[in-house]
Design an enzyme around this catalytic site. Sequence first.
Site, mmCIF file in Angstrom:
data_model
loop_
_atom_site.group_PDB
_atom_site.id
_atom_site.type_symbol
_atom_site.label_atom_id
_atom_site.label_comp_id
_atom_site.label_asym_id
_atom_site.label_seq_id
_atom_site.Cartn_x
_atom_site.Cartn_y
_atom_site.Cartn_z
ATOM 1 C CB SER A 134 -0.684 -0.046 1.183
ATOM 2 O OG SER A 134 -1.698 -1.177 1.217
ATOM 3 C CB CYS A 191 -10.230 2.638 0.987
ATOM 4 S SG CYS A 191 -11.576 1.975 0.251
#
Lengths: 370, 663
Positions: free
Chosen positions: B321, B379
Amino acid sequence: MINGLFPSWLVVALQRVDAVLLAVLSLLVFLGLATLYSASDANLEQVQRQSVHFAIGLGLLVLFSQISSKTLRQWAVWLYSVGVVLLILVLIVGVTKKGAQRWLYIGMDIQPSEIMKLAVPMMVAYYFSEKPLPPRFTDIVIALLLVLVPMLLVMKQPDLGTSLLIATSGFFVIYLAGMSWWLIGGGVIFIGVAAPLMYFFGMHEYQRQRVETLFDPESDLLGTGYHIYQSKIAIGSGGAYGKGWMQGDQAHLDFLPERHTDFIFAVFGEEFGLVGNLILMSLYLFIIWRGLYLASKGEDTFARLLGGSLSVSFFFYLFVNTGMVSGLLPVVGVPLPLVSYGGTSVVTLMMAFGIIMGMRKRKRIYQRDS
Amino acid sequence: MFNVRAIVAGIIILFALLAILGRVYQLQVSQHEQYSELSRQHYEKRIPIPPNRGQIYDRNGVLLADSHTQYVLEVVRDNIGDENGDGRSTLADVDVFIARLGAIIPLQEKDIRLFKTQVRRFKYQPIPIRVNLTEEEIAVFAVNRPRFPGVSMEVRMERYYPLINTASHVIGYVGRIDARDLERVDKDEYIGTTHIGKSGVEASHEDRLHGQAGYHLIEVDAHGKKQSVISEQEPIGGQDLFLGLDINLQIQAEKLLGAERGAIVAMDPSNGEVLALASMPTFDPNLFIDGISQKDYTSLRDDPDRPLFNRALQGTYPPGSTIKPMVGVAGLAERVVTPGSRVYDPGFFRLSGQKHVFRCWNKRGHGSVDLKYAIQQSCDTYFYDLAYRMGIDRFSSFMSRFGFGEKTGIDLPSEAAGLMPSKEWKERRYKRSWFPGDTVNIGIGQGYWISTPLQLAHAVSIVANHGIRLKPHVLRGVRTTRNEEEKLLKPEPFAPIEVDQRFWNLAIQGMENVMRPGGTARAAGAGAAYRIAGKTGTAQVFGLSGGKYNAGRLAKRLRDHALFVGFAPVDNPKIAVAVIVENSSGSGGHTAAPIGRKLMDAYLLQQYGENMLKPAGVVGVSPEPEPEPEPVVSKTEKSTKKVTKKSQSKTKEKLKKVRGARD
């Protein structure tokens, strides 16, 4: 004036000496000593020893210039015979040094092959002096045998260089005696054909290799080739005017082997250049021509043949040495006449010039004196 | 008759002597130049004097690599006499000579090999046969010196690394020159040199460090004996190098990783200087200088934690991420998303018409999210959607502008390029076409995408710089002589990423929120005295191939990699970091982010504590060769050994498949 300085017997004796030849010889000797001084790294002691050789040589020159050709002729046969016997003795009980059996011990080491350098031309000249000239074919064959016997004996020692010099001194007599041009031409052709045949079919591999090294020394840079390589560098780097006396790098930095003996010509070339070589060769040429001229004034056939042969032999030493050092000819251990360091060579050469001078017709000298 | 023959002989003699003179003319006039040159070459010899190797300092002048004196045995081949008694001095004598010398002074096989290769080329130059003589050996040789006329004992400078394990991957080490090294250097410059850089800065800046060999041009005789000095040229010492490294930050970084396997790269975004580059575990470079023992080498090589492996630039990991801010910028720039556009996250993403579900790490879903919130919350669904709509071609080419999939060009050897996958790449590599699902995974830094920690630090620096891209480098400045100020090198710029400034600001705001309450690294960001931008990442390792089954270790090795990237202060970035902890027990937010925070604190607030290293009083004068061992270093050493003992068998670990990142 001379009469006042020297005893009269010496004055008479000196009159047999050819002043012109002696003067030029002295110039050469002087040049040689100067070169030796440089080649030996300013070793005055060595130059002094060589000067002593010349002094002895000069004495012998004067001494032998007193001996007439008639006297010498009488010595020819027994000198030759004794020489051959000694050569045979060398092969049986000789002293071996550096892998070659060349010396006889009789209180000191003597080298009988040196005697033959004089004995062989004397013997051949003696033989022809009894025969009609130009020589007949059978006489030539017998003369060749007289040459071949000592030549093969010396070759067996082994001493290829000396045997070659002995043989040529004999051949020169045969040539001067008037051996026909046809025979000479035939001989040259025979050797020209036989040598390659011998090389390709009559030799072992190791012998062939040795011959190859002889003619192409640079193929063996660690051995003989090293000498030639270094001497070519010495001569070549000398240039037209040379590096100057005592200034040769090759010589003084120890690169040049045998530089005071067989390879002194390279030292001379490096330090005196092309100009020096021209002068040196002119001196030699004059000496040889003078020798031939004196020989032509010989008392008899024996005198002319012996004197001529000795003069041509002198040239031959010069040619073989300079040819070798400059890389034109195979490496054969022959000194540069009257320049290389070494007693035997100097003394015998000076003696030879004494012999040449002594065999001149006496009449003319008396005429000149009167 | 005689007179004719004599005249003919006289003429032949004249021509023969002219032939000799012709030959002499050829040598002395035509070929004079050539023989003159040969003659000069004969008596002129160059004796090389090796230069002193430059020293290596950190950015504040703390010495990292120094040289101290040692004794060396050198041999001039030409002075080796006729050892085997065959009457000649040849190469065959060298063997006998070596055996004779080896009987009193121990010689190593590899030294002998190197000596023999050099001795064949150089006959008159001194060639080292033995380095680093002990005091006892010096005494033994001194007594036996007359027996070895060709050997001389010389004083040389030898390398040592006072900080031992610290920064060993950056500094690297020197080792004995081997035949392979000789092929790539100027042999004449290296005749007297015994050591050459083998890794790290020592290898990459070998040219600067080595310097120029000097020489004595001497006149020698045929035996190689010196007659006089013709001319001499002093050697020019190598340059001293000043690295961008802050050694105290480096020590912090290594301490923070502790017994974990992992890497940290800290850079100054404003100029691309590497402030710290840690790869744990490390090793002691001093072991390599005079040839590492087989035992030491085997234990380093077979250690499953691979201490010799520089994870910071050779280790390739899924970026996870951490790349979401960059992906966000790409999406904005390519008009795939807008600052206000929203995606509804039900906890998963599904391609229309397909059953396969790409899960968000938060199974309950984040609801309606915009970019800023998607970065703060990491997310996954938002970025699945973004990547899918952007398409792999645009995605891949834009991310390449952040330096992914290519070497950064840092001045250290063996950098890995990582991989920024593309359609062409997959077809070439797997002979299979690209699936839309592949693109979806790439959107969260997984799938085929792998990168090095250095690339992550580089990429986050670009974000910190609002698109300005500078080449990462460890060499900050050099000086040629000991007394001068170091000369700083200019940073090398790449083509910048030019997009709307608002896009950068948006991504950075998202990253700031990561460090704030509600962000994935809120704990790490708490109480900061300056504004921090960061992004966490966690890559779950899945699948193992090869090797023996080992329950204890397998479990550990299957754990996630924890990642963190970030920079601070936000308004004037001075430090950008990338942290990766392999198989960490916690997530990126729990394990990696606090490390990043502590580094920033250490650097920005100069919190180095009592043991802070300071430059020696006079830079350039070597301190005592006995450096203070860092407590942290020895602790690391111990733990490394423990791991080594625990796991003897070698297991090849391969990331086969990596499931969705989860934060």
